[in-house]
Design a protein around this motif. Structure first.
Motif, PDB file in Angstrom:
ATOM      1  N   UNK A 161      -7.116   3.579  22.085  1.00 16.69           N
ATOM      2  CA  UNK A 161      -6.714   3.195  20.733  1.00 16.69           C
ATOM      3  C   UNK A 161      -6.389   4.441  19.923  1.00 16.69           C
ATOM      4  N   UNK A 162      -5.322   4.389  19.153  1.00 20.48           N
ATOM      5  CA  UNK A 162      -4.877   5.526  18.355  1.00 20.48           C
ATOM      6  C   UNK A 162      -5.018   5.197  16.869  1.00 20.48           C
ATOM      7  N   UNK A 163      -5.711   6.082  16.141  1.00 18.72           N
ATOM      8  CA  UNK A 163      -5.721   5.967  14.692  1.00 18.72           C
ATOM      9  C   UNK A 163      -4.335   6.319  14.146  1.00 18.72           C
ATOM     10  N   UNK A 164      -4.184   6.231  12.827  1.00 20.04           N
ATOM     11  CA  UNK A 164      -2.878   6.268  12.169  1.00 20.04           C
ATOM     12  C   UNK A 164      -1.945   7.347  12.709  1.00 20.04           C
ATOM     13  N   UNK A 165      -0.795   6.925  13.194  1.00 22.65           N
ATOM     14  CA  UNK A 165       0.189   7.821  13.795  1.00 22.65           C
ATOM     15  C   UNK A 165       1.602   7.460  13.373  1.00 22.65           C
ATOM     16  N   UNK A 166       2.472   8.431  13.472  1.00 28.08           N
ATOM     17  CA  UNK A 166       3.911   8.198  13.486  1.00 28.08           C
ATOM     18  C   UNK A 166       4.402   8.581  14.875  1.00 28.08           C
ATOM     19  N   UNK A 167       5.418   7.903  15.342  1.00 28.88           N
ATOM     20  CA  UNK A 167       6.006   8.213  16.650  1.00 28.88           C
ATOM     21  C   UNK A 167       7.510   8.348  16.455  1.00 28.88           C
ATOM     22  N   UNK A 168       8.054   9.485  16.841  1.00 25.80           N
ATOM     23  CA  UNK A 168       9.482   9.665  16.798  1.00 25.80           C
ATOM     24  C   UNK A 168       9.954  10.382  15.547  1.00 25.80           C
TER      25      UNK A 168
ATOM     26  N   UNK B 217      -9.595  -1.717   4.080  1.00 25.99           N
ATOM     27  CA  UNK B 217     -10.173  -2.772   4.922  1.00 25.99           C
ATOM     28  C   UNK B 217      -9.568  -2.743   6.320  1.00 25.99           C
ATOM     29  N   UNK B 218      -8.262  -2.495   6.384  1.00 28.27           N
ATOM     30  CA  UNK B 218      -7.592  -2.403   7.689  1.00 28.27           C
ATOM     31  C   UNK B 218      -8.200  -1.274   8.510  1.00 28.27           C
ATOM     32  N   UNK B 219      -8.370  -0.117   7.883  1.00 30.97           N
ATOM     33  CA  UNK B 219      -8.925   1.029   8.603  1.00 30.97           C
ATOM     34  C   UNK B 219     -10.373   0.782   8.997  1.00 30.97           C
ATOM     35  N   UNK B 220     -11.175   0.219   8.091  1.00 31.40           N
ATOM     36  CA  UNK B 220     -12.583  -0.048   8.389  1.00 31.40           C
ATOM     37  C   UNK B 220     -12.713  -0.994   9.577  1.00 31.40           C
ATOM     38  N   UNK B 221     -11.937  -2.047   9.581  1.00 30.11           N
ATOM     39  CA  UNK B 221     -11.987  -3.013  10.682  1.00 30.11           C
ATOM     40  C   UNK B 221     -11.538  -2.379  11.995  1.00 30.11           C
ATOM     41  N   UNK B 222     -10.547  -1.515  11.905  1.00 25.92           N
ATOM     42  CA  UNK B 222     -10.044  -0.856  13.109  1.00 25.92           C
ATOM     43  C   UNK B 222     -11.099   0.099  13.661  1.00 25.92           C
ATOM     44  N   UNK B 223     -11.766   0.843  12.773  1.00 31.48           N
ATOM     45  CA  UNK B 223     -12.832   1.742  13.207  1.00 31.48           C
ATOM     46  C   UNK B 223     -13.975   0.964  13.849  1.00 31.48           C
ATOM     47  N   UNK B 224     -14.314  -0.159  13.269  1.00 36.65           N
ATOM     48  CA  UNK B 224     -15.382  -0.974  13.834  1.00 36.65           C
ATOM     49  C   UNK B 224     -15.010  -1.476  15.225  1.00 36.65           C
TER      50      UNK B 224
END
Length: 258
Positions: free
Chosen positions: A1-8, A244-251
């Motif tokens: 799983x990758x935390x916040x990224x840009x690709x390209x 909330x999006x980040x917290x849920x993703x971290x969990x």
């Protein structure tokens, strides 16, 4: 799983990423759904979630205070070496910034903080020194050309009234602190366009007014952009949603480690 990224844009690496990225479980995309999102879709991927850059929340997490200037009475202008890429040249960019600074001091009664994020960017340091030495309002300008404590920087963006920058992360710090800001694209390969415009889109802000190309800027345009955008910020509701999006993703990530 990758935390916040840009690709390209991937250019010569496209074949490599096209083969490997679909193998991951999940990736958080930090630049809205117009850039990285579409690229990953072209890879046949659907395991994306839209979120914010991790630095977006720095103003909430780190609360040390930088006390040299008063809250909300100053504008931060970040300078970087790619001002040399302007077709009209570095001096034209500096002239435009100088006109903007003069207007901010005289008409908006603002102080100015000129900042450089890269310790080894001598072009930026020289440009900042020139802006100060040639300004008729040098007493209203402070500088930060060697960052040794990022917490000071977090505080600067938490307490400023506006940010203008040639880099991506100053935009993130401003948006994350619900400050109005403008980003300037300094390349022509889509890299900064995707990140800067995407940062605003992530916050639910149409980037058409907030993102400029370096070859378009003049003193008059910077003033006009400031006037049009000085009340545009990332809303509390959007910040809460992104947190909330980040917290849920971290969990979710942590649950894999249990």
């Amino acid at each position: 799983m990758f935390l916040a990224n840009s690709v390209g844009p991937m250019l010569q690496y496209d074949l490599y990423t096209r083969k490997t990225l679909p193998l991951i479980d999940s990736i958080m995309v930090r630049d809205g759904k117009s850039y990285t999102w579409k690229l990953l879709q072209s890879y046949g991927m659907s395991q994306m979630i839209a979120g914010a850059d991790d630095l977006f929340f720095a103003g909430d997490m780190y609360t040390e205070e930088y006390t040299e200037i008063k809250d909300n009475d100053y504008v931060i202008i970040e300078i970087m070496m790619w001002i040399k890429r302007a077709v009209k040249g570095e001096d034209f960019v500096l002239k435009s910034l100088s006109e903007f600074i003069n207007w901010l001091v005289e008409k908006e009664h603002k102080n100015i903080m000129l900042i450089n994020f890269d310790l080894y960017d001598n072009t930026a340091k020289s440009a900042i020194a020139k802006l100060v030495s040639e300004s008729k309002h040098s007493s209203n300008i402070k500088t930060c050309t060697e960052i040794h404590n990022m917490y000071d920087v977090f505080s600067l963006y938490r307490n400023c009234s506006y940010s203008l920058s040639f880099k991506y992360h100053p935009v993130i710090l401003a948006l994350g602190n619900s400050k109005p800001c403008t980003g300037i694209i300094t390349d022509n390969d889509g890299y900064y366009e995707s990140k800067l415009k995407g940062a605003f889109e992530t916050c639910g802000i149409n980037p058409s007014k907030n993102v400029l190309a370096i070859d378009s800027i003049t003193g008059a345009l910077l003033i006009d952009t400031y006037q049009q955008t000085k009340n545009i910020t990332c809303s509390k509701e959007m910040r809460s949603k992104l947190f909330a999006v980040r917290t849920n993703y971290m969990q979710k990530i942590l649950s894999y480690l249990e």
